[in-house]
Structures are given as structure tokens and as C-alpha cells.
Design a protein around this motif. Structure first.
Motif, PDB file in Angstrom:
ATOM      1  N   ILE A  92      -0.469  -3.836   4.456  1.00  0.00           N
ATOM      2  CA  ILE A  92       0.528  -3.176   3.605  1.00  0.00           C
ATOM      3  C   ILE A  92       0.970  -4.134   2.512  1.00  0.00           C
ATOM      4  O   ILE A  92       1.133  -3.747   1.349  1.00  0.00           O
ATOM      5  N   ILE A  95      -1.649  -4.039  -0.200  1.00  0.00           N
ATOM      6  CA  ILE A  95      -1.573  -2.819  -1.013  1.00  0.00           C
ATOM      7  C   ILE A  95      -0.328  -2.856  -1.905  1.00  0.00           C
ATOM      8  O   ILE A  95      -0.355  -2.419  -3.055  1.00  0.00           O
ATOM      9  N   ALA A 107      -3.353   5.481  -0.575  1.00  0.00           N
ATOM     10  CA  ALA A 107      -2.766   4.814   0.602  1.00  0.00           C
ATOM     11  C   ALA A 107      -1.529   5.569   1.088  1.00  0.00           C
ATOM     12  O   ALA A 107      -1.357   5.772   2.298  1.00  0.00           O
ATOM     13  N   VAL A 185      -5.000   2.687   5.922  1.00  0.00           N
ATOM     14  CA  VAL A 185      -5.175   1.978   4.648  1.00  0.00           C
ATOM     15  C   VAL A 185      -6.651   1.711   4.376  1.00  0.00           C
ATOM     16  O   VAL A 185      -7.127   1.916   3.245  1.00  0.00           O
TER      17      VAL A 185
END
Length: 198
Positions: A92, A95, A107, A185
Motif C-alpha cells: 500500500i 501504491i 488499486a 493490489v
């Protein structure tokens, strides 16, 4: 499409109409790939609001203007809890630092569906499975506009507290949340790379 009904009020973050319009444009652009949300725990519009909030959350790492609304953070404690858990997951963070609206939309959508399904299964297997009863009929993200919402003893707040206990215990004792997030993801990145390679 249902996402067209989203309003600024659906966001847990301080956003304006431009952000909503940008999100709706992305949803329309990628509708052929992501036609509909799963909506296991909430109604379809609120499930789209989850995708919106995920997208704003991912974007919020690039700007100081996108911050969580403190009053909503208190009332929507389950969402705040899950956002805090997301921040701890390495993929995360990667991203978050990628400044690409399209990839972040991919995502956000995959995370929305994956987390919804994970919450549904986790709560459904618990002794608190009644929390899932008829949730899809109730407006969730606009509930704070109701006059009676502000008191701490409403079923809405009690249900949030009950759900957080189940989810927190599962996250602390198992690795399934992290696996779910990583899988979502990676799937989003693969789909995005497949699409831009065409």
C-alpha cells in the motif's frame, strides 16, 4: 451508473466537487474493466463510496489538502481502523507513492471489492454474524446526516464497535488481511499493466 450518484458527502476525507468529478470520470473511463462493485456488506452506492474513499486515501499521500475529516473519522470508526491497517502494509505504501490516477483507481477498485469480501467472510464466520443482516438496505455513508446519528448509543455506533473487535482480533491473530490486500493490489497492477500494454 450507480457511481454517478456519489456526492462529496460520501467521502470520509475533506474533498471538493472537483475530486468527485475526477473520480466519476475515472469510473466511466474504466467501466468496461470494472463494471460493478461486489456490494456484499453494504448497498451498491455505499460500496462505490468505499472505492471512492480508497482512491482518495491513495491520493492523499501526495498532497496535504486531502485529509481525513475528523468528525467522520470518529463516527465511521471501522473505516478509519481499516485505513490505519492499510497504511501498515508495504505494498500500500508503494501504491501510495505512485502518482498515477489510473493505477490508483485500479488499486482502489480491487481493494474495495477485496476488503468488502474479507469483512463479509470474517464477520460471517464470527459469533456476531447478525451484523450482516440487512446492511445492504441502509444508507451507510450518509447516515451521519441523520439527526439521531450524533448520540453514541445508536445501533450504528454499537455495530461499528462490535465489528472492529472481530476484525482487529482477526488481523492480530492471522495473516489473512495482509494476504487479501497484497493479492488485490497485485491483481490491480497486473490488470493495469495488461491494459496499457495493449
Amino acid at each position: 451508473m450507480m457511481f454517478e450518484q456519489l456526492q462529496v458527502e460520501h467521502s470520509l476525507f475533506h474533498i471538493d466537487q472537483d475530486h468527485i468529478d475526477q473520480f466519476k470520470n475515472l469510473a466511466a473511463k474504466w467501466q468496461m474493466i470494472f463494471p460493478q462493485v461486489y456490494a456484499k456488506c453494504l448497498n451498491t452506492l455505499d460500496s462505490w463510496a468505499i472505492v471512492l474513499n480508497n482512491w482518495v486515501f491513495l491520493k492523499s499521500q501526495h498532497t496535504d489538502e486531502l485529509i481525513l475529516n475528523p468528525s467522520k473519522a470518529i463516527y465511521y470508526s471501522i473505516n478509519t481502523f481499516l485505513l490505519e491497517e492499510l497504511k501498515k502494509i508495504q505494498i500500500i505504501q508503494k501504491i501510495n507513492h505512485c502518482n498515477n490516477d489510473d493505477l490508483q483507481y485500479f488499486a482502489a477498485f480491487q481493494l474495495g471489492n477485496a476488503i468488502d469480501l474479507w469483512v463479509y467472510k470474517t464477520v460471517g464466520k464470527s459469533t456476531e454474524a447478525d451484523l450482516l443482516n440487512s446492511q445492504e438496505d441502509k444508507p451507510y455513508f450518509l447516515a451521519y446526516l441523520d439527526d439521531g446519528f450524533q448520540t453514541d448509543n445508536t445501533p450504528f455506533h454499537r455495530d461499528q464497535t462490535r465489528a472492529i473487535k472481530i476484525l482487529a482480533q482477526t488481523i492480530r491473530s492471522q495473516n489473512c488481511f495482509r494476504i487479501t490486500i497484497n493479492s488485490a493490489v497485485y491483481q490491480a497492477v497486473d490488470m493495469y499493466e495488461d491494459y496499457i500494454a495493449l
